[in-house]
Design a protein around this motif. Structure first.
Motif, PDB file in Angstrom:
ATOM      1  N   SER A  88      34.339 -27.666  26.903  1.00  0.00           N
ATOM      2  CA  SER A  88      34.161 -26.306  26.426  1.00  0.00           C
ATOM      3  C   SER A  88      33.290 -25.525  27.389  1.00  0.00           C
ATOM      4  CB  SER A  88      33.513 -26.318  25.043  1.00  0.00           C
ATOM      5  OG  SER A  88      32.369 -27.130  25.079  1.00  0.00           O
ATOM      6  N   LEU A  89      33.463 -24.221  27.321  1.00  0.00           N
ATOM      7  CA  LEU A  89      32.697 -23.339  28.201  1.00  0.00           C
ATOM      8  C   LEU A  89      32.455 -22.047  27.435  1.00  0.00           C
ATOM      9  CD1 LEU A  89      33.597 -22.781  31.934  1.00  0.00           C
ATOM     10  CD2 LEU A  89      32.728 -20.941  30.543  1.00  0.00           C
ATOM     11  N   ALA A  90      31.223 -21.598  27.438  1.00  0.00           N
ATOM     12  CA  ALA A  90      30.911 -20.356  26.730  1.00  0.00           C
ATOM     13  C   ALA A  90      30.028 -19.491  27.611  1.00  0.00           C
ATOM     14  CB  ALA A  90      30.202 -20.660  25.414  1.00  0.00           C
ATOM     15  N   ASP A 133      25.800 -11.357  28.140  1.00  0.00           N
ATOM     16  CA  ASP A 133      25.837 -10.458  29.294  1.00  0.00           C
ATOM     17  C   ASP A 133      26.623 -11.052  30.468  1.00  0.00           C
ATOM     18  OD1 ASP A 133      24.134 -12.423  29.989  1.00  0.00           O
ATOM     19  OD2 ASP A 133      22.445 -11.137  30.521  1.00  0.00           O
ATOM     20  N   GLY A 134      27.115 -12.265  30.309  1.00  0.00           N
ATOM     21  CA  GLY A 134      27.921 -12.867  31.359  1.00  0.00           C
ATOM     22  C   GLY A 134      27.136 -13.389  32.545  1.00  0.00           C
ATOM     23  N   SER A 135      25.821 -13.369  32.482  1.00  0.00           N
ATOM     24  CA  SER A 135      25.028 -13.769  33.636  1.00  0.00           C
ATOM     25  C   SER A 135      24.967 -15.286  33.785  1.00  0.00           C
ATOM     26  CB  SER A 135      23.610 -13.217  33.528  1.00  0.00           C
ATOM     27  OG  SER A 135      22.955 -13.805  32.440  1.00  0.00           O
ATOM     28  N   HIS A 136      25.149 -15.991  32.704  1.00  0.00           N
ATOM     29  CA  HIS A 136      25.138 -17.445  32.782  1.00  0.00           C
ATOM     30  C   HIS A 136      26.138 -17.988  31.762  1.00  0.00           C
ATOM     31  CE1 HIS A 136      22.006 -16.091  29.994  1.00  0.00           C
ATOM     32  NE2 HIS A 136      22.252 -17.166  29.281  1.00  0.00           N
ATOM     33  N   PHE A 137      26.482 -19.241  31.918  1.00  0.00           N
ATOM     34  CA  PHE A 137      27.423 -19.835  30.973  1.00  0.00           C
ATOM     35  C   PHE A 137      27.056 -21.285  30.719  1.00  0.00           C
ATOM     36  CE2 PHE A 137      29.959 -22.397  33.916  1.00  0.00           C
ATOM     37  CZ  PHE A 137      29.727 -21.776  35.130  1.00  0.00           C
ATOM     38  N   LEU A 138      27.577 -21.769  29.617  1.00  0.00           N
ATOM     39  CA  LEU A 138      27.220 -23.094  29.127  1.00  0.00           C
ATOM     40  C   LEU A 138      28.487 -23.949  29.097  1.00  0.00           C
ATOM     41  CD1 LEU A 138      24.880 -24.688  27.664  1.00  0.00           C
ATOM     42  CD2 LEU A 138      25.803 -23.808  25.547  1.00  0.00           C
ATOM     43  N   THR A 139      28.372 -25.179  29.560  1.00  0.00           N
ATOM     44  CA  THR A 139      29.506 -26.089  29.495  1.00  0.00           C
ATOM     45  C   THR A 139      29.125 -27.310  28.678  1.00  0.00           C
ATOM     46  OG1 THR A 139      28.790 -27.094  31.565  1.00  0.00           O
ATOM     47  CG2 THR A 139      30.512 -25.435  31.715  1.00  0.00           C
ATOM     48  N   SER A 194      30.315 -31.295  27.633  1.00  0.00           N
ATOM     49  CA  SER A 194      31.119 -32.352  28.225  1.00  0.00           C
ATOM     50  C   SER A 194      31.080 -33.617  27.378  1.00  0.00           C
ATOM     51  CB  SER A 194      30.606 -32.652  29.631  1.00  0.00           C
ATOM     52  OG  SER A 194      31.053 -33.907  30.068  1.00  0.00           O
ATOM     53  N   LEU A 195      32.068 -34.464  27.612  1.00  0.00           N
ATOM     54  CA  LEU A 195      32.114 -35.746  26.920  1.00  0.00           C
ATOM     55  C   LEU A 195      31.019 -36.695  27.420  1.00  0.00           C
ATOM     56  CD1 LEU A 195      35.963 -36.386  26.789  1.00  0.00           C
ATOM     57  CD2 LEU A 195      34.506 -35.450  25.018  1.00  0.00           C
ATOM     58  N   ASP A 196      30.320 -36.334  28.497  1.00  0.00           N
ATOM     59  CA  ASP A 196      29.228 -37.183  28.964  1.00  0.00           C
ATOM     60  C   ASP A 196      27.964 -36.991  28.124  1.00  0.00           C
ATOM     61  OD1 ASP A 196      28.117 -34.814  29.779  1.00  0.00           O
ATOM     62  OD2 ASP A 196      28.138 -35.250  31.907  1.00  0.00           O
ATOM     63  N   LYS A 197      28.110 -36.401  26.944  1.00  0.00           N
ATOM     64  CA  LYS A 197      27.045 -36.234  25.959  1.00  0.00           C
ATOM     65  C   LYS A 197      25.972 -35.259  26.432  1.00  0.00           C
ATOM     66  CE  LYS A 197      27.832 -40.848  24.215  1.00  0.00           C
ATOM     67  NZ  LYS A 197      27.274 -42.089  23.794  1.00  0.00           N
ATOM     68  N   SER A 198      26.359 -34.296  27.215  1.00  0.00           N
ATOM     69  CA  SER A 198      25.383 -33.302  27.618  1.00  0.00           C
ATOM     70  C   SER A 198      26.061 -31.942  27.692  1.00  0.00           C
ATOM     71  CB  SER A 198      24.777 -33.657  28.978  1.00  0.00           C
ATOM     72  OG  SER A 198      25.718 -33.434  29.992  1.00  0.00           O
ATOM     73  N   ALA A 199      25.219 -30.917  27.694  1.00  0.00           N
ATOM     74  CA  ALA A 199      25.688 -29.565  27.942  1.00  0.00           C
ATOM     75  C   ALA A 199      24.825 -29.013  29.055  1.00  0.00           C
ATOM     76  CB  ALA A 199      25.580 -28.710  26.687  1.00  0.00           C
ATOM     77  N   LYS A 200      25.420 -28.189  29.914  1.00  0.00           N
ATOM     78  CA  LYS A 200      24.671 -27.667  31.050  1.00  0.00           C
ATOM     79  C   LYS A 200      24.823 -26.155  31.119  1.00  0.00           C
ATOM     80  CE  LYS A 200      25.118 -31.926  33.734  1.00  0.00           C
ATOM     81  NZ  LYS A 200      23.781 -32.339  34.158  1.00  0.00           N
ATOM     82  N   LEU A 201      23.736 -25.530  31.513  1.00  0.00           N
ATOM     83  CA  LEU A 201      23.697 -24.073  31.626  1.00  0.00           C
ATOM     84  C   LEU A 201      23.739 -23.723  33.115  1.00  0.00           C
ATOM     85  CD1 LEU A 201      23.271 -21.697  29.568  1.00  0.00           C
ATOM     86  CD2 LEU A 201      20.920 -21.670  30.344  1.00  0.00           C
TER      87      LEU A 201
END
Lengths: 326, 290
Positions: free
Chosen positions: A196-198, A202-208, A210-217
């Motif tokens: 997933s990706l959100a 304001d579109g300046s950053h996004f969040l992903t 993953s199945l690796d049990k983490s989310a990254k900004l």
């Protein structure tokens, strides 16, 4: 809070989307009918009938008149939001996974899965003002990444397209020339498929997630890794609060192993994290299957989650949520 | 709503008013005043009227005007509210109950709430993280590496030694005796069974200088009991019966002393001792008759 439960779908939820005013909530599921709900009381406004397969993704135009959906029936459809009538069908050679309107709703990016020997692709389509003038011509087709592209969204000023998928690499493409501009580095990027990706409001950053049990900004322009949120389960869905510095992660174990384990071990809560401190704020329980979709209302006062259990749960946050201190 | 009676200076003489009883005097009243609403949405309405006794009354009504949630919606959103249903929603029967409000109150559960952290760990996670103090292998004596049942040395250790060398502990060994064959051998048939003898195999080692403590409060735990009995001499075992379901103490426990004299002193001192609002009863533990 007492969430509102919406049981309109017979199959697992796949995607949720609020319109810009935050009064309508669109839900997609593996049954064939995307549904629109009133976001305040959860009343069903209508369903969009016409797809012949699981619906993976949708997006709504800024003026809430046009809906685009991508389905496993190898098509993406444009709909009139108000009447539920199909306006146009883009046909592809393979299932469509993700759709996203550009700023201004003049373009749409559609991703297709690898299927029957053809590789995955990102298509850019021009969206006509008048649906009668609509054509199926692709403005641009991007190919290259291996595996499914689970999400592709527009970057700032529609100059770039950000894509992420099963190969766990985030790519930024030039939306004019189709040139690959940036790629996330292996060492700092996700280790498993990105689900997933959100984008931030304001579109300046996004969040992903993953199945690796983490989310990254990530920073949208430079693709630098800003933050990492570690959880103890695969992340299927992510969203960001437009009001507070909160990110929400949803997930849970694989649907196939749900029945073999304790419901508590499934970790089906929507987890709130502080965006900056990366610390967990809390969890919202309720689903009895993994969370597949999350969306925050643009006013930041409510959010919706959709689960493998077929329910959409609409949470209007209590007043004390807005005063949470870590 | 605030009503202050007859606060206004009266220019009319009330004596005259009585004569004109029943006449409509409203024309004498000052006009209605409306103040606000100010930036906080507070609106004041000041009205004057006569009450039953003919007194002039000033009525100040304070109203806070709040915009409804709906009013925040854009014009288009309000318009969308009246859109007619389409698709499957048209033929929705009343009994369908597609949208329900959860009967359960769901809270944003804070991770740092006391006790909640432990519960969140799946049973599978708990094993390796169980805490070094908790996990002591009774076979090889290694701390924090593995449970007794998982001991890699369990087949190598001499079962007789296990019982002699180690201080007695309340839990019965989960490993069967050190029989090398994989088939099950009942405890009474195993090596060293003669000295242990079937049913009271685990109990014998508990019977030395064992003191029974009853009438314990339900939140008494083993460390509390140890603290209470240690001053009398070295204690080899403390056990508090805990209800498996509730997790509370069942009100009794056992303490084993290394020497019999210490046990005797403890009994004489602590029998009838007030502990946690309750009078303790301390006595020799009677061997079970069977």
């Amino acid at each position: 809070m007492r969430p509102i439960l919406m049981k309109g779908h017979e199959r697992p939820l796949t995607f949720l989307k609020y319109n810009r005013d935050g009064d309508l909530l669109f839900s997609c599921a593996k049954d064939h009918n995307p549904t629109v709900w009133f976001a305040d009381n959860g009343e069903r406004l209508g369903t969009y009938r016409g797809h012949n397969g699981a619906v993976w993704c949708c997006d709504v135009s800024r003026d809430s008149s046009l809906l685009i959906t991508g389905s496993a029936d190898q098509s993406a459809k444009l709909w009139s939001v108000q009447t539920g009538s199909p306006l146009f069908t883009f046909n592809f050679e393979s299932p469509t996974r993700s759709v996203d309107f550009s700023v201004g709703d003049k373009l749409a990016v559609i991703t297709t899965d690898p299927f029957m020997g053809s590789s995955s692709a990102i298509h850019v389509k021009r969206i006509a003002q008048d649906p009668n003038d609509q054509d199926a011509e692709s403005v641009l087709v991007l190919k290259g990444p291996q595996g499914r592209i689970n999400r592709a969204v527009w970057g700032p000023l529609n100059r770039t397209i950000i894509s992420a998928g099963e190969d766990s690499v985030i790519r930024i493409w030039d939306s004019e020339t189709g040139k690959l501009l940036k790629e996330s580095e292996k060492e700092i990027g996700h280790k498993k498929a990105i689900t997933s990706l959100a984008k931030s409001i304001d579109g300046s950053h996004f969040l992903t997630g993953s199945l690796d049990k983490s989310a990254k900004l990530w920073d949208t322009r430079t693709l630098t890794l800003l933050k990492t949120y570690a959880t103890e389960r695969p992340v299927n869905a992510v969203t960001m609060s437009p009001l507070l510095d909160h990110v929400v992660l949803g997930g849970g174990q694989d649907a196939s192993s749900v029945t073999t384990t304790d419901h508590r071990a499934g970790k089906f809560e929507a987890k709130f994290y502080d965006k900056i401190l990366q610390e967990e704020i809390g969890g919202v329980k309720g689903h009895f299957g993994p969370i597949n979709a999350l969306a925050f209302n643009p006013d930041g006062r409510s959010f919706a989650s959709g689960g493998e259990d077929g329910y959409v749960r609409l949470h209007h946050m209590d007043a004390d949520y807005f005063n949470i201190k870590l | 709503m605030v009503a202050d009676a007859a606060a206004q200076p009266n220019k009319l003489r009330w004596g005259e008013l009585e004569e004109d009883d029943g006449e409509d005097l409203d024309f004498l009243l000052p006009p209605k005043q409306v103040i606000g609403p100010d930036q906080n949405g507070i609106k004041k309405v000041i009205e004057y009227k006569y009450n039953e006794e003919g007194n002039r009354v000033k009525i100040t009504t304070t109203i806070r005007i709040r915009k409804l949630a709906n009013a925040r919606l854009s014009k288009r959103a309000v318009e969308r509210r009246s859109w007619s249903k389409f698709g499957d929603a048209v033929h929705e029967d009343v009994g369908a109950r597609l949208t329900m409000v959860s009967t359960e109150e769901i809270l944003l559960e804070r991770p740092k709430a006391p006790g909640s952290k432990q519960e969140e760990n799946a049973p599978g996670d708990l094993l390796p993280k169980g805490g070094a103090v908790l996990m002591v292998c009774r076979t090889c004596g290694k701390k924090g590496d593995h449970w007794t049942s998982r001991c890699p040395y369990k087949d190598l250790a001499n079962p007789a030694d296990v019982f002699v060398d180690k201080p007695p502990s309340e839990a019965r060994p989960t490993t069967p005796g050190g029989s090398k064959s994989s088939s099950y051998v009942p405890p009474s048939m195993r090596a060293g069974a003669a000295e242990r003898g079937g049913a009271d195999m685990g109990r014998r080692r508990h019977e030395e200088n064992s003191v029974r403590v009853t009438n314990l409060s339900e939140d008494t735990r083993e460390p509390d009991l140890l603290e209470l009995f240690r001053p009398f001499g070295p204690v080899s075992r403390v056990y508090v019966a805990v209800d498996q379901k509730t997790g509370y103490s069942r009100g009794f426990g056992f303490v084993n002393f290394v020497s019999r004299e210490d046990a005797e002193r403890a009994i004489s001192k602590l029998n009838g001792y007030g502990y946690d609002n309750l009078i303790l009863r301390v006595e020799w533990a009677a061997p079970r008759t069977n």
